[in-house]
Scaffold this active site. Structure first.
Site, PDB file in Angstrom:
ATOM      1  N   LYS A   1      32.912  58.287  53.341  1.00 16.19           N
ATOM      2  CA  LYS A   1      33.473  57.000  52.916  1.00 16.19           C
ATOM      3  C   LYS A   1      32.476  56.286  51.998  1.00 16.19           C
ATOM      4  O   LYS A   1      31.382  55.923  52.442  1.00 16.19           O
ATOM      5  CB  LYS A   1      33.791  56.089  54.113  1.00 16.19           C
ATOM      6  CG  LYS A   1      34.623  54.883  53.712  1.00 16.19           C
ATOM      7  CD  LYS A   1      34.667  53.782  54.750  1.00 16.19           C
ATOM      8  CE  LYS A   1      33.444  52.928  54.619  1.00 16.19           C
ATOM      9  NZ  LYS A   1      33.452  52.107  53.360  1.00 16.19           N
TER      10      LYS A   1
ATOM     11  N   GLY B   1      22.744  51.989  53.935  1.00 16.61           N
ATOM     12  CA  GLY B   1      23.315  50.649  53.791  1.00 16.61           C
ATOM     13  C   GLY B   1      22.388  49.638  54.423  1.00 16.61           C
ATOM     14  O   GLY B   1      21.188  49.892  54.605  1.00 16.61           O
TER      15      GLY B   1
ATOM     16  N   THR C   1      20.477  47.058  57.019  1.00 11.43           N
ATOM     17  CA  THR C   1      19.859  47.249  58.338  1.00 11.43           C
ATOM     18  C   THR C   1      20.772  46.767  59.455  1.00 11.43           C
ATOM     19  O   THR C   1      20.905  47.429  60.493  1.00 11.43           O
ATOM     20  CB  THR C   1      18.498  46.523  58.374  1.00 11.43           C
ATOM     21  OG1 THR C   1      17.615  47.217  57.473  1.00 11.43           O
ATOM     22  CG2 THR C   1      17.892  46.492  59.763  1.00 11.43           C
TER      23      THR C   1
ATOM     24  N   THR D   1      24.021  46.683  59.525  1.00  9.45           N
ATOM     25  CA  THR D   1      25.087  47.677  59.710  1.00  9.45           C
ATOM     26  C   THR D   1      24.526  48.912  60.407  1.00  9.45           C
ATOM     27  O   THR D   1      25.160  49.495  61.282  1.00  9.45           O
ATOM     28  CB  THR D   1      25.679  48.071  58.350  1.00  9.45           C
ATOM     29  OG1 THR D   1      26.055  46.891  57.654  1.00  9.45           O
ATOM     30  CG2 THR D   1      26.889  48.983  58.520  1.00  9.45           C
TER      31      THR D   1
ATOM     32  N   GLU E   1      19.404  55.285  56.398  1.00  5.55           N
ATOM     33  CA  GLU E   1      18.604  54.808  55.257  1.00  5.55           C
ATOM     34  C   GLU E   1      18.976  53.348  55.053  1.00  5.55           C
ATOM     35  O   GLU E   1      20.078  53.057  54.599  1.00  5.55           O
ATOM     36  CB  GLU E   1      18.957  55.617  54.009  1.00  5.55           C
ATOM     37  CG  GLU E   1      18.596  57.070  54.091  1.00  5.55           C
ATOM     38  CD  GLU E   1      17.095  57.252  54.201  1.00  5.55           C
ATOM     39  OE1 GLU E   1      16.670  58.278  54.735  1.00  5.55           O
ATOM     40  OE2 GLU E   1      16.357  56.372  53.748  1.00  5.55           O
TER      41      GLU E   1
ATOM     42  N   CYS F   1      17.262  49.445  46.973  1.00  2.00           N
ATOM     43  CA  CYS F   1      16.457  49.162  48.165  1.00  2.00           C
ATOM     44  C   CYS F   1      15.000  49.557  47.949  1.00  2.00           C
ATOM     45  O   CYS F   1      14.155  49.241  48.759  1.00  2.00           O
ATOM     46  CB  CYS F   1      17.023  49.902  49.342  1.00  2.00           C
ATOM     47  SG  CYS F   1      17.031  51.606  48.961  1.00  2.00           S
TER      48      CYS F   1
HETATM   49  O1  TXE Z   1      25.533  47.763  52.889  1.00  2.00           O
HETATM   50  P1  TXE Z   1      26.571  47.770  54.098  1.00  2.00           P
HETATM   51  P2  TXE Z   1      25.876  47.398  51.418  1.00  2.00           P
HETATM   52  C1  TXE Z   1      20.756  48.817  51.701  1.00  2.00           C
HETATM   53  C2  TXE Z   1      20.301  47.669  50.833  1.00  2.00           C
HETATM   54  C3  TXE Z   1      21.291  46.593  51.245  1.00  2.00           C
HETATM   55  C4  TXE Z   1      22.550  47.322  51.522  1.00  2.00           C
HETATM   56  C5  TXE Z   1      23.474  47.230  50.376  1.00  2.00           C
HETATM   57  O2  TXE Z   1      18.980  47.377  51.085  1.00  2.00           O
HETATM   58  O3  TXE Z   1      20.819  45.935  52.381  1.00  2.00           O
HETATM   59  O4  TXE Z   1      22.209  48.675  51.796  1.00  2.00           O
HETATM   60  O5  TXE Z   1      24.599  47.993  50.597  1.00  2.00           O
HETATM   61  C6  TXE Z   1      29.966  50.751  55.473  1.00  2.00           C
HETATM   62  N1  TXE Z   1      30.734  51.238  60.529  1.00  2.00           N
HETATM   63  N2  TXE Z   1      20.440  50.078  51.044  1.00  2.00           N
HETATM   64  O6  TXE Z   1      25.968  45.931  51.322  1.00  2.00           O
HETATM   65  O7  TXE Z   1      27.407  46.559  54.230  1.00  2.00           O
HETATM   66  C7  TXE Z   1      30.380  49.995  54.233  1.00  2.00           C
HETATM   67  O8  TXE Z   1      31.797  50.050  54.082  1.00  2.00           O
HETATM   68  C8  TXE Z   1      30.685  52.165  59.547  1.00  2.00           C
HETATM   69  C9  TXE Z   1      19.358  50.906  51.582  1.00  2.00           C
HETATM   70  O9  TXE Z   1      27.052  48.209  50.997  1.00  2.00           O
HETATM   71  O10 TXE Z   1      25.729  48.152  55.226  1.00  2.00           O
HETATM   72  C10 TXE Z   1      29.658  50.775  53.157  1.00  2.00           C
HETATM   73  O11 TXE Z   1      30.372  51.935  52.820  1.00  2.00           O
HETATM   74  N3  TXE Z   1      30.481  51.884  58.250  1.00  2.00           N
HETATM   75  C11 TXE Z   1      19.354  52.305  51.028  1.00  2.00           C
HETATM   76  C12 TXE Z   1      28.351  51.149  53.846  1.00  2.00           C
HETATM   77  O12 TXE Z   1      28.591  51.036  55.233  1.00  2.00           O
HETATM   78  C13 TXE Z   1      30.284  50.595  57.912  1.00  2.00           C
HETATM   79  C14 TXE Z   1      19.697  52.393  49.578  1.00  2.00           C
HETATM   80  C15 TXE Z   1      27.194  50.232  53.505  1.00  2.00           C
HETATM   81  O13 TXE Z   1      27.632  48.929  53.733  1.00  2.00           O
HETATM   82  C16 TXE Z   1      30.296  49.559  58.861  1.00  2.00           C
HETATM   83  C17 TXE Z   1      20.823  51.550  49.221  1.00  2.00           C
HETATM   84  C18 TXE Z   1      30.531  49.928  60.222  1.00  2.00           C
HETATM   85  N4  TXE Z   1      30.585  49.023  61.190  1.00  2.00           N
HETATM   86  C19 TXE Z   1      21.145  50.402  49.924  1.00  2.00           C
HETATM   87  N5  TXE Z   1      30.083  48.377  58.200  1.00  2.00           N
HETATM   88  C20 TXE Z   1      18.108  53.149  51.243  1.00  2.00           C
HETATM   89  N6  TXE Z   1      17.244  52.868  52.193  1.00  2.00           N
HETATM   90  O14 TXE Z   1      17.980  54.128  50.540  1.00  2.00           O
HETATM   91  C21 TXE Z   1      29.927  48.674  56.893  1.00  2.00           C
HETATM   92  N7  TXE Z   1      30.056  50.001  56.707  1.00  2.00           N
END
Ligand code: TXE
Length: 480
Positions: free
Chosen positions: A173, A226, A228, A230, A248, A282
């Protein structure tokens, strides 16, 4: 309107519910597409397809598997311009960046793991006079891959490629905020002849389609990138089910500049490290620590260079900075700029929303912002902002800068700028991070372990780390 579909069992289909979500173009602030609002029914269809495909796929010869992944890479390459335009339109990043980084790296991800699968081997252990052991590294089965909106296809493929290369079938997804290139990837997989059910892409909300993937009992491993917060939710669901987890997560990365650095090159590179992709990587260095003796000179040069970065229409080749990914994220970033001023910070440049005439009048733009004068323990310097906001802080000693650098709950990446390499090695050893760049940033060898410590995640991606994550080791011991 561009309506995209799920890719399940080799076909492009709507969500079972027939419901859709709006897809916004960050540069214009307008809805330009619709995506499936999938739920557990769609995830179940995907799991059924993946289960059915697993026996054949996991027994596909290595050369054939390699050829198929190479064909996917070639398929993306052949449609490069289309993928670049789609990524830029969906995320708000400049065409220039999508063309230079995002899509070429997605191609590399597939090529890297297509070749890795032919070299991935395991070990054997002899017991003289008694027996011999050999280790099998077998595919897990059906695995889940969930990725964020900041580097959409780059991070989506970074998970899918090793998962497929090791013989697993995937339920994936992408972020509902940037689903477009994942949809184009579906078309490429169909054209490449990837057997149906091997890869299934389910679009939709994290808390609905995403959560359904995490909690599905037949999805045995989860690779997530994504936020932290989440990551915590995902771990809470997956851990009691004893699923393998790769997380990650976020970062609040230090850039440490010593007085003996190569000054002009360091100014140039650290501006890029801080603001690339509107600071929505990130790995970006959002906290810049500068040795006191050059602080004023560095501050002046850094701010002067930031001011040269044109923020504008992502389709304009002159734009260095594009749009922020969503209205909600724009508001979050602006709230942190407000907070920084309440905490005593001084805005050296930027600090406001940017209004752009023409087609982008309703788009989401923020001026690249540099702030000084903040205590390293304040919220602005401790919490992840994930936008074009950088803080400058002077330091006097290695001990002081290491205390400040390591003071955050995150530990993902860092960079050190000095010509004294013994100092660079010493500081690198003490930084709490999974990645340390010395006199460079985002210089990437895909064989290296990638990931963070503390609240930046669990596990590593990249190279053999990813191949081992997506396989289970089984030791077979034979008595002689
Ligand atoms: O994250 P979200 P975002 C981090 C970056 C920032 C964030 C940005 O630092 O904090 O990610 O991405 C799905 N059950 N990194 O805002 O909201 C959601 O639909 C299952 C670190 O998108 O966490 C999306 O597909 N899935 C990284 C994905 O999770 C769920 C590099 C991420 O969403 C969910 C890039 C749930 N309950 C960004 N809730 C690194 N360390 O490399 C949401 N999602």
């Amino acid at each position: 309107m561009i309506t995209i579909k799920n890719y399940i069992n080799g076909e492009l289909i709507e969500a079972v519910s027939k419901k859709h979500l709006d897809n916004y173009e960050p540069a214009t602030g307008k809805v330009y597409g619709l995506i499936p609002d999938s739920d557990s029914q769609d995830v179940q269809l995907a799991v059924d397809a993946a289960k059915k495909a697993f026996a054949a796929w996991s027994n596909t010869g290595l050369e054939e598997r390699m050829m198929l992944l190479m064909k996917v890479a070639d398929g993306i390459e052949k449609r490069m311009d289309e993928f670049v335009a789609a990524e830029s339109r969906d995320n708000g990043k400049t065409l220039k960046l999508a063309r230079a980084v995002d899509i070429p790296r997605a191609v590399s991800n597939f090529k890297f793991y297509a070749s890795a699968l032919q070299h991935f081997a395991s070990e054997s252990h002899q017991m003289p006079g008694m027996g011999v052991n050999y280790t099998l590294r077998q595919p897990i089965g059906v695995v889940g891959c969930i990725s964020p909106w900041n580097l959409p296809l780059y991070l989506f493929s970074w998970k899918i490629a090793p998962a497929l290369a090791t013989g697993n079938c995937v339920v994936a997804k992408p972020s509902e905020v940037t689903p477009y290139t994942a949809y184009l990837l579906s078309e490429v997989c169909i054209e490449a002849g990837l057997p149906k059910g091997v890869l299934n892409i389910v679009h939709g909300l994290g808390g609905k389609a995403g959560q359904a993937i995490i909690e599905h009992p037949e999805i045995k491993a989860i690779s997530f990138t994504g936020g932290t917060e989440t990551g915590k939710k995902i771990a809470a669901t997956a851990a009691p089910m004893f699923k393998k987890l790769s997380l990650e997560l976020g970062g609040k990365n230090p850039t440490i500049v010593f007085a003996d650095c190569d000054f002009d090159e360091t100014v140039k590179q650290t501006v890029t490290a801080s603001l690339s992709n509107q600071g929505e990587i990130c790995l970006c260095g959002s906290r810049v620590f500068v040795e006191k003796s050059i602080y004023e000179k560095f501050k002046e040069a850094f701010v002067a260079r930031v001011k040269t970065l044109k923020t504008g229409d992502p389709q304009d080749e002159k734009s260095m900075m594009g749009a922020i990914v969503s209205k909600q994220h724009k508001e979050k970033i602006l709230s942190y700029i407000e907070l920084a001023q309440q905490e005593g910070g001084k805005i050296l440049c930027g600090g406001k929303e940017l209004k752009i005439e023409g087609r982008c009048a309703e788009g989401y733009f923020i001026e690249p912002t540099v702030i000084e004068g903040l205590d390293y323990k304040c919220r602005t310097q401790q919490e992840e902002i994930f936008g074009p906001v950088v803080t400058l802080t002077p330091f006097e000693s290695e001990e002081e800068v290491l205390t400040m650098a390591n003071s955050v709950k995150y530990g993902l990446a860092s960079s050190i700028w000095t010509t004294d390499l013994s100092r660079a090695h010493r500081v690198a050893e003490k930084i709490e991070a999974g990645i340390v760049w010395i006199n460079c940033w985002l210089l990437r060898d895909l064989r290296t372990p990638f990931g963070g410590v503390k609240a930046s995640g669990v596990g590593r991606e990249g190279g053999w780390e990813a191949m081992r994550f997506f396989t289970e080791a089984k030791n077979v011991c034979i008595k002689i």
